[in-house]
Design an enzyme around this catalytic site. Structure first.
Site, PDB file in Angstrom:
ATOM      1  N   TYR A 109      33.694  52.679  33.082  1.00  0.00           N
ATOM      2  CA  TYR A 109      33.392  52.148  34.410  1.00  0.00           C
ATOM      3  C   TYR A 109      31.979  52.574  34.764  1.00  0.00           C
ATOM      4  O   TYR A 109      31.736  53.706  35.151  1.00  0.00           O
ATOM      5  CB  TYR A 109      34.410  52.672  35.429  1.00  0.00           C
ATOM      6  CG  TYR A 109      34.190  52.185  36.844  1.00  0.00           C
ATOM      7  CD1 TYR A 109      33.697  50.906  37.097  1.00  0.00           C
ATOM      8  CD2 TYR A 109      34.485  52.994  37.924  1.00  0.00           C
ATOM      9  CE1 TYR A 109      33.497  50.461  38.383  1.00  0.00           C
ATOM     10  CE2 TYR A 109      34.295  52.556  39.224  1.00  0.00           C
ATOM     11  CZ  TYR A 109      33.803  51.288  39.451  1.00  0.00           C
ATOM     12  OH  TYR A 109      33.595  50.850  40.732  1.00  0.00           O
ATOM     13  N   ASP A 149      34.070  47.515  33.245  1.00  0.00           N
ATOM     14  CA  ASP A 149      33.204  46.967  34.280  1.00  0.00           C
ATOM     15  C   ASP A 149      31.834  47.624  34.130  1.00  0.00           C
ATOM     16  O   ASP A 149      31.670  48.791  34.453  1.00  0.00           O
ATOM     17  CB  ASP A 149      33.817  47.261  35.651  1.00  0.00           C
ATOM     18  CG  ASP A 149      32.944  46.795  36.803  1.00  0.00           C
ATOM     19  OD1 ASP A 149      31.872  46.203  36.542  1.00  0.00           O
ATOM     20  OD2 ASP A 149      33.325  47.027  37.965  1.00  0.00           O
ATOM     21  N   HIS A 247      38.471  41.584  40.672  1.00  0.00           N
ATOM     22  CA  HIS A 247      38.122  41.277  39.282  1.00  0.00           C
ATOM     23  C   HIS A 247      39.269  40.520  38.619  1.00  0.00           C
ATOM     24  O   HIS A 247      40.409  40.579  39.074  1.00  0.00           O
ATOM     25  CB  HIS A 247      37.868  42.557  38.482  1.00  0.00           C
ATOM     26  CG  HIS A 247      36.668  43.332  38.910  1.00  0.00           C
ATOM     27  ND1 HIS A 247      35.510  43.413  38.162  1.00  0.00           N
ATOM     28  CD2 HIS A 247      36.452  44.087  40.015  1.00  0.00           C
ATOM     29  CE1 HIS A 247      34.636  44.182  38.785  1.00  0.00           C
ATOM     30  NE2 HIS A 247      35.184  44.601  39.915  1.00  0.00           N
TER      31      HIS A 247
END
Length: 256
Positions: A109, A149, A247
């Site tokens: 992340y 991400d 998302h």
């Protein structure tokens, strides 16, 4: 082998929206989650321990209810790693790696800079700091799948409003140049672009306005793979039929 990555924007919130029912139907070998926003002790409910899976969590240790990553895997890993060596990054719960033989699957992340200049500078520092780590992974002889991400779009086809976002975090020229370095010079492979070179699809939409309804999105969720895995990429998909978070899940099928 099927691998799914998803930023849940709160794993408990995503659970109430049916994400675990959906994941169960996908029969994935590995699932990587980001932004779990929970401490492992808060995930005692059986839904957070899917049957037949080994469940790995790396929570933020400096701020509860923030960041956090997870990996669910059918096969028990040979080794699990949770730190890369920079406390400011590690303590935010941004990295988790599961090793299976010579294959490493990472749930990553990457920081966002959208909240202000201080976090953007942290993001720039993280980009510089992690580059030699990525280089070391490439030279390690291992196969890597870096799921997550990344909070950066790469090209015009990865964002709806290209021109108006050139000064916004996630689409800054410096950020996109860094992905150029990784993909075009270092040799890392963006699995989506390898499979769908010209596709225009997104994985994130702002909660403001009607961005998702109008498909005003960004593709910032990736499975970035070692060059050695390029030929094993079979198919990929972004699932939009249900809304588990801001998302969408991104799935890649790999040849065994």
């Amino acid at each position: 082998m099927r691998i799914i990555t998803l930023n849940t924007n709160g794993i408990r919130s995503a659970a109430t929206k049916g994400v675990f029912d959906w994941l169960r139907r996908q029969q994935a070998d590995v699932v990587c989650l980001q932004e779990t926003k929970a401490q492992e002790g808060q995930l005692a409910d059986a839904m957070f321990r899917p049957d037949g899976h080994h469940c790995l969590y790396r929570d933020a240790s400096n701020k509860k209810g923030y960041s956090g990553v997870a990996i669910y895997t059918r096969r028990e890993p040979d080794q699990v790693l949770t730190e890369l060596g920079w406390d400011a990054f590690d303590n935010e719960g941004r990295y988790l790696e599961a090793r299976f033989g010579k294959l490493s699957v990472v749930s990553l992340y990457f920081p966002s800079g959208s909240s202000g200049d201080e976090r953007q500078q942290f993001k720039f520092k993280a980009m510089e700091w992690i580059t030699p780590i990525f280089d070391a992974w490439l030279n390690s002889g291992r196969d890597y799948v870096i799921c997550g991400d990344w909070n950066i779009v790469h090209t015009r086809n990865d964002i709806k409003n290209w021109s108006s976002n050139q000064k916004n975090s996630g689409c800054l020229p410096e950020e996109r140049a860094w992905l150029d370095l990784l993909f075009n010079q270092r040799g890392w492979v963006d699995s989506f672009r390898a499979i769908k070179p010209d596709a225009v699809e997104y994985t994130w939409w702002s909660n403001r306005g009607r961005a998702r309804e109008n498909n005003v999105g960004w593709r910032i969720d990736y499975q970035v793979v070692s060059p050695s895995l390029r030929e094993r990429l079979k198919a990929c998909s972004i699932y939009r039929d249900e809304r588990f978070s801001d998302h969408a899940p991104y799935t890649v099928d790999y040849a065994d």
